[in-house]
Design an enzyme around this catalytic site. Structure first.
Site, mmCIF file in Angstrom:
data_model
loop_
_atom_site.group_PDB
_atom_site.id
_atom_site.type_symbol
_atom_site.label_atom_id
_atom_site.label_comp_id
_atom_site.label_asym_id
_atom_site.label_seq_id
_atom_site.Cartn_x
_atom_site.Cartn_y
_atom_site.Cartn_z
ATOM 1 N N HIS A 5 2.548 -11.806 14.074
ATOM 2 C CA HIS A 5 3.845 -12.312 14.776
ATOM 3 C C HIS A 5 3.221 -13.939 15.255
ATOM 4 O O HIS A 5 4.252 -14.460 15.616
ATOM 5 C CB HIS A 5 3.691 -11.589 16.173
ATOM 6 C CG HIS A 5 5.282 -11.569 16.771
ATOM 7 N ND1 HIS A 5 6.162 -12.807 16.188
ATOM 8 C CD2 HIS A 5 5.810 -10.818 17.500
ATOM 9 C CE1 HIS A 5 7.049 -12.280 17.044
ATOM 10 N NE2 HIS A 5 7.148 -11.312 17.729
ATOM 11 N N THR A 12 0.815 -1.148 -0.153
ATOM 12 C CA THR A 12 -0.070 -0.024 0.054
ATOM 13 C C THR A 12 0.934 1.135 0.011
ATOM 14 O O THR A 12 1.847 1.494 0.833
ATOM 15 C CB THR A 12 -0.906 0.060 1.192
ATOM 16 O OG1 THR A 12 -1.821 1.074 1.216
ATOM 17 C CG2 THR A 12 -0.455 0.058 2.503
#
Length: 416
Positions: free
Chosen positions: A379, A327
């Site tokens: 994560h 993006t």
């Protein structure tokens, strides 16, 4: 014959759509293949074309959720297209001839207006400011009704206005309107996915900066030749970033994987989702197998998808899938941000604006065009070593594009 028009299926997983806008009115004559409505699904906004010509009868309101396969309108195919009436224009002239007669009452009102003026000029009600006081209150944006007058009969004097203090409560004098509009189905789905991404992933963001001088040198040297050779196609930054990302995904495959319950799904291809701005908001179409595309191929595909998004022609298939997202908030002036993961993907790279800044180069301070880059990652599946290593690999490729992205030959890589 009465034809029942039913909602077509925009995609395999879509069960209902929402009528965003009717482009015709009840009773209108419509031509075959004419766009009669815009419908929102949770993935895209699509136009609904008329299946036949005829007089239309609407069976759903704007904002209604309609199941796929349900009837949304009827078309009377025996209906005759109305012809325009030329004589209608002279008929509209008739009221103009009578206009002077209607002026008489207005003249009487104007004649009586001065009679009321002397009364207003000779008496002041309590709370009425003097001309000087009114000017001061207007400059302070204070309503006269909030000031206690100490003059004769409660009139507000100049001293009252000078000593008046704006209220610390609700401000006065400005517009305080509001408008409540329903979000489109697409926008509601985007909101739902963004909240889910924040709540259902262990999202972290790591940052780095990129010296854009090497890419700028290549673009300045070859962009004109590239445009001339490839039919007006521009050589932008996105092809360099896409190539850098696909290289980094090969080096750190965990970033190119997803969580599926208790399993990790890894991919040996790179379908890169590119965030583009369209009339209905942010769209994220996918560049398939970007790892196999040349610079020209990437630029051509991004341009094609951006045009489809701009023209409202983007489809569910164009946005389905994707293993990683890029993006570019820099086109809007963003200096730094923490992009939100595009689920079920595990990573997203945020680009930002390019600003000349002083940096240390070989022990000396130099001015270079610099860009901050950000990698948000899940994560649960990507460890710190992989995330930081991935972003460093992107940085290295962008700062040494000829060697790491072009096999040492820029002209050949650009197909010049």
């Amino acid at each position: 014959m009465i034809l029942e028009m039913k909602v077509p299926s925009p995609g395999e997983s879509i069960k209902e759509v929402e009528i965003a806008t009717w482009l015709v009115k009840d009773g209108d004559y419509v031509e075959k293949d004419q766009a009669i409505a815009e419908v929102d699904s949770d993935k895209a906004t699509l136009e609904l074309p008329a299946e036949m010509s005829g007089i239309i009868t609407l069976k759903a309101e704007e904002g209604d959720a309609v199941a796929v396969g349900a009837v949304v309108c009827l078309i009377d195919t025996d209906g005759v297209k109305p012809a325009g009436d030329a004589p209608a224009a002279p008929a509209a002239e008739a009221p103009k001839a009578e206009a002077p007669k209607a002026e008489a009452p207005k003249a009487e009102v104007k004649a009586e207006a001065p009679k009321a003026a002397p009364a207003a000029a000779t008496s002041y009600a309590a709370g009425t400011p003097s001309p000087a006081a009114r000017k001061i209150l207007d400059e302070k944006n204070i309503a006269p009704t909030t000031v206690s007058g100490t003059g004769k009969g409660g009139r507000i004097t100049k001293d009252d206005a000078v000593n008046a203090v704006p209220s610390m409560g609700t401000p006065t004098g400005g517009n305080r309107g509001s408008e409540r509009t329903k979000l489109s189905m697409l926008r509601r789905k985007v909101a739902e996915r963004l909240v889910a991404a924040k709540n259902e992933t262990a999202m972290l963001t790591t940052f780095n900066e990129v010296n854009m001088t090497p890419i700028n040198l290549i673009r300045n040297e070859y962009k004109d030749a590239f445009k001339a050779k490839h039919g007006g196609l521009g050589l932008g930054y996105m092809s360099f970033f896409t190539k850098a990302v696909t290289r980094a995904l090969e080096l750190f495959p965990d970033v190119n994987s997803m969580m599926d319950g208790d399993y990790k799904v890894a991919y040996d291809f790179a379908d890169i989702s590119i965030a583009v701005s369209g009339p209905k908001g942010l769209m994220v179409p996918v560049v398939r197998n970007a790892e196999n595309l040349t610079f020209r191929g990437i630029e051509a595909e991004i341009k094609r998808l951006a045009i489809r998004a701009r023209d409202g022609q983007i489809t569910v298939d164009d946005m389905t899938g994707g293993t990683f997202t890029i993006t570019n908030g820099g086109v809007f002036g963003s200096m730094l941000s923490t992009p939100i993961i595009n689920p079920p993907q595990s990573g997203i790279l945020g680009m930002h604006n390019i600003i000349e800044r002083p940096i240390a180069v070989n022990g000396k301070v130099e001015i270079h065009p610099m860009m901050y880059v950000a990698l948000s990652y899940d994560h649960r599946i990507i460890d710190g070593r992989e995330s930081v290593g991935f972003l460093v690999a992107v940085k290295e490729a962008l700062e040494n594009p000829v060697e790491l992205l072009m096999n040492g030959d820029a002209k050949r890589a650009l197909e010049l």
